[in-house]
Design a protein around this motif. Structure first.
Motif, PDB file in Angstrom:
ATOM      1  N   THR A  16      21.842  99.749 108.660  1.00  6.41           N
ATOM      2  CA  THR A  16      21.794 100.199 107.278  1.00  6.41           C
ATOM      3  C   THR A  16      20.376 100.034 106.758  1.00  6.41           C
ATOM      4  O   THR A  16      19.710  99.044 107.068  1.00  6.41           O
ATOM      5  N   VAL A  17      19.915 100.986 105.983  1.00 11.21           N
ATOM      6  CA  VAL A  17      18.672 100.865 105.231  1.00 11.21           C
ATOM      7  C   VAL A  17      19.070 100.804 103.766  1.00 11.21           C
ATOM      8  O   VAL A  17      19.787 101.673 103.283  1.00 11.21           O
ATOM      9  N   ARG A  18      18.620  99.743 103.098  1.00 11.27           N
ATOM     10  CA  ARG A  18      18.971  99.549 101.690  1.00 11.27           C
ATOM     11  C   ARG A  18      17.816  98.855 100.979  1.00 11.27           C
ATOM     12  O   ARG A  18      16.897  98.338 101.614  1.00 11.27           O
ATOM     13  N   SER A  19      17.901  98.823  99.666  1.00 10.17           N
ATOM     14  CA  SER A  19      16.902  98.100  98.876  1.00 10.17           C
ATOM     15  C   SER A  19      17.049  96.603  99.100  1.00 10.17           C
ATOM     16  O   SER A  19      18.162  96.090  99.272  1.00 10.17           O
ATOM     17  N   ALA A  20      15.929  95.907  99.088  1.00 13.88           N
ATOM     18  CA  ALA A  20      15.941  94.443  99.204  1.00 13.88           C
ATOM     19  C   ALA A  20      16.552  93.848  97.940  1.00 13.88           C
ATOM     20  O   ALA A  20      16.372  94.372  96.841  1.00 13.88           O
ATOM     21  N   ILE A  21      17.274  92.743  98.112  1.00 15.18           N
ATOM     22  CA  ILE A  21      17.872  92.013  96.988  1.00 15.18           C
ATOM     23  C   ILE A  21      17.473  90.543  97.091  1.00 15.18           C
ATOM     24  O   ILE A  21      17.020  90.086  98.146  1.00 15.18           O
ATOM     25  N   ASP A  22      17.656  89.809  95.988  1.00 13.13           N
ATOM     26  CA  ASP A  22      17.232  88.404  95.917  1.00 13.13           C
ATOM     27  C   ASP A  22      17.645  87.574  97.118  1.00 13.13           C
ATOM     28  O   ASP A  22      16.854  86.807  97.644  1.00 13.13           O
ATOM     29  N   LYS A  23      18.883  87.712  97.546  1.00 11.98           N
ATOM     30  CA  LYS A  23      19.379  86.859  98.628  1.00 11.98           C
ATOM     31  C   LYS A  23      18.693  87.144  99.970  1.00 11.98           C
ATOM     32  O   LYS A  23      18.863  86.384 100.913  1.00 11.98           O
ATOM     33  N   ASP A  24      17.905  88.210 100.061  1.00 15.68           N
ATOM     34  CA  ASP A  24      17.174  88.540 101.279  1.00 15.68           C
ATOM     35  C   ASP A  24      15.900  87.709 101.446  1.00 15.68           C
ATOM     36  O   ASP A  24      15.298  87.707 102.529  1.00 15.68           O
ATOM     37  N   ALA A  25      15.460  87.020 100.411  1.00 20.84           N
ATOM     38  CA  ALA A  25      14.148  86.368 100.411  1.00 20.84           C
ATOM     39  C   ALA A  25      13.981  85.393 101.581  1.00 20.84           C
ATOM     40  O   ALA A  25      12.939  85.390 102.245  1.00 20.84           O
ATOM     41  N   LYS A  26      14.962  84.574 101.848  1.00 22.56           N
ATOM     42  CA  LYS A  26      14.859  83.593 102.942  1.00 22.56           C
ATOM     43  C   LYS A  26      14.682  84.302 104.282  1.00 22.56           C
ATOM     44  O   LYS A  26      13.792  83.969 105.068  1.00 22.56           O
ATOM     45  N   ASP A  27      15.540  85.289 104.538  1.00 24.19           N
ATOM     46  CA  ASP A  27      15.459  86.021 105.798  1.00 24.19           C
ATOM     47  C   ASP A  27      14.133  86.772 105.923  1.00 24.19           C
ATOM     48  O   ASP A  27      13.550  86.830 107.006  1.00 24.19           O
ATOM     49  N   LEU A  28      13.673  87.337 104.829  1.00 25.85           N
ATOM     50  CA  LEU A  28      12.407  88.072 104.860  1.00 25.85           C
ATOM     51  C   LEU A  28      11.237  87.154 105.183  1.00 25.85           C
ATOM     52  O   LEU A  28      10.335  87.520 105.935  1.00 25.85           O
ATOM     53  N   SER A  29      11.240  85.957 104.621  1.00 25.69           N
ATOM     54  CA  SER A  29      10.176  85.001 104.902  1.00 25.69           C
ATOM     55  C   SER A  29      10.146  84.665 106.392  1.00 25.69           C
ATOM     56  O   SER A  29       9.075  84.620 107.013  1.00 25.69           O
ATOM     57  N   GLU A  30      11.308  84.479 106.975  1.00 24.80           N
ATOM     58  CA  GLU A  30      11.408  84.127 108.396  1.00 24.80           C
ATOM     59  C   GLU A  30      11.062  85.303 109.299  1.00 24.80           C
ATOM     60  O   GLU A  30      10.321  85.153 110.279  1.00 24.80           O
ATOM     61  N   ILE A  31      11.596  86.471 108.986  1.00 23.46           N
ATOM     62  CA  ILE A  31      11.374  87.631 109.855  1.00 23.46           C
ATOM     63  C   ILE A  31       9.906  88.067 109.826  1.00 23.46           C
ATOM     64  O   ILE A  31       9.356  88.462 110.847  1.00 23.46           O
ATOM     65  N   ARG A  32       9.270  87.997 108.679  1.00 26.49           N
ATOM     66  CA  ARG A  32       7.858  88.383 108.589  1.00 26.49           C
ATOM     67  C   ARG A  32       7.012  87.486 109.480  1.00 26.49           C
ATOM     68  O   ARG A  32       6.130  87.962 110.200  1.00 26.49           O
ATOM     69  N   LEU A  33       7.293  86.197 109.462  1.00 25.67           N
ATOM     70  CA  LEU A  33       6.570  85.252 110.316  1.00 25.67           C
ATOM     71  C   LEU A  33       6.793  85.590 111.788  1.00 25.67           C
ATOM     72  O   LEU A  33       5.844  85.599 112.580  1.00 25.67           O
ATOM     73  N   GLN A  34       8.041  85.888 112.155  1.00 26.41           N
ATOM     74  CA  GLN A  34       8.353  86.224 113.544  1.00 26.41           C
ATOM     75  C   GLN A  34       7.645  87.506 113.971  1.00 26.41           C
ATOM     76  O   GLN A  34       7.032  87.565 115.037  1.00 26.41           O
ATOM     77  N   ILE A  35       7.727  88.542 113.149  1.00 26.69           N
ATOM     78  CA  ILE A  35       7.116  89.828 113.494  1.00 26.69           C
ATOM     79  C   ILE A  35       5.606  89.686 113.649  1.00 26.69           C
ATOM     80  O   ILE A  35       5.011  90.249 114.569  1.00 26.69           O
TER      81      ILE A  35
END
Length: 180
Positions: A16-35
């Motif tokens: 799924t492609v969707r707009s980011a929401i508040d609860k995504d912040a933790k995962d985004l912080s982790e995934i950006r570091l990994q990528i």
């Protein structure tokens, strides 16, 4: 800006492609570091310019409230595997354009995730009177350059010897743009 979610099925993977929401912040912080640690195609090395959870919460809030910004995530089985952003410039002379950036976990390359994040962003831009989308790409990222060209982007310039990578060599950054 918020977009309705879109479903995709590519090479056996549903996402799924969707707009980011508040609860995504933790995962985004982790995934950006990994990528950042998986590829040299991006500007950062792993850990550089780290964005923590409150930082991503603020970015999501800003992008949700501003009609000239768009923050999308790609989700596979409730896991964020990639994201993209379009960020507008609020000076009047640049109000017609946004800058696009994208990143996807290496395990999910080849499923059209980056392409569909970009296509959704282009569609959003076209329907919101945004005339130009710009992006930067490392000269060795042939797959990305080919994709960008297919979606109407043209090379506008080259920043020579713009980045130094782990091999100690300097590489050019290609500036591309799509004008509607």
């Amino acid at each position: 800006m918020i977009l309705n979610k879109q479903e995709f099925y590519v090479n056996g993977v549903n996402y799924t492609v969707r707009s980011a929401i508040d609860k995504d912040a933790k995962d985004l912080s982790e995934i950006r570091l990994q990528i950042d640690g998986e590829t040299e195609n991006l500007d950062r090395e792993k850990g550089e310019a780290f964005i923590d959870i409150p930082g991503f919460e603020q970015i999501i809030k800003t992008d949700t409230e501003n009609p000239r910004n768009l923050f999308l995530v790609a989700v596979v089985r409730d896991r964020i595997v990639g994201f993209s952003r379009c960020e507008g410039i609020y000076l009047n002379r640049f109000a017609h354009k946004v800058e696009f950036g994208v990143c996807v976990l290496k395990d999910f390359w080849g499923y059209g995730i980056g392409k569909n994040l970009l296509k959704e962003s282009v569609s959003w831009a076209d329907s919101n009177r945004i005339k130009k989308i710009t992006l930067n790409v490392l000269e060795t990222n042939d797959k990305a350059i080919t994709l960008y060209r297919k979606l109407g982007f043209e090379i506008e310039g080259i920043l020579k010897k713009d980045k130094i990578l782990s091999d100690g060599k300097y590489y050019n950054t290609i500036i591309m743009g799509r004008y509607k």
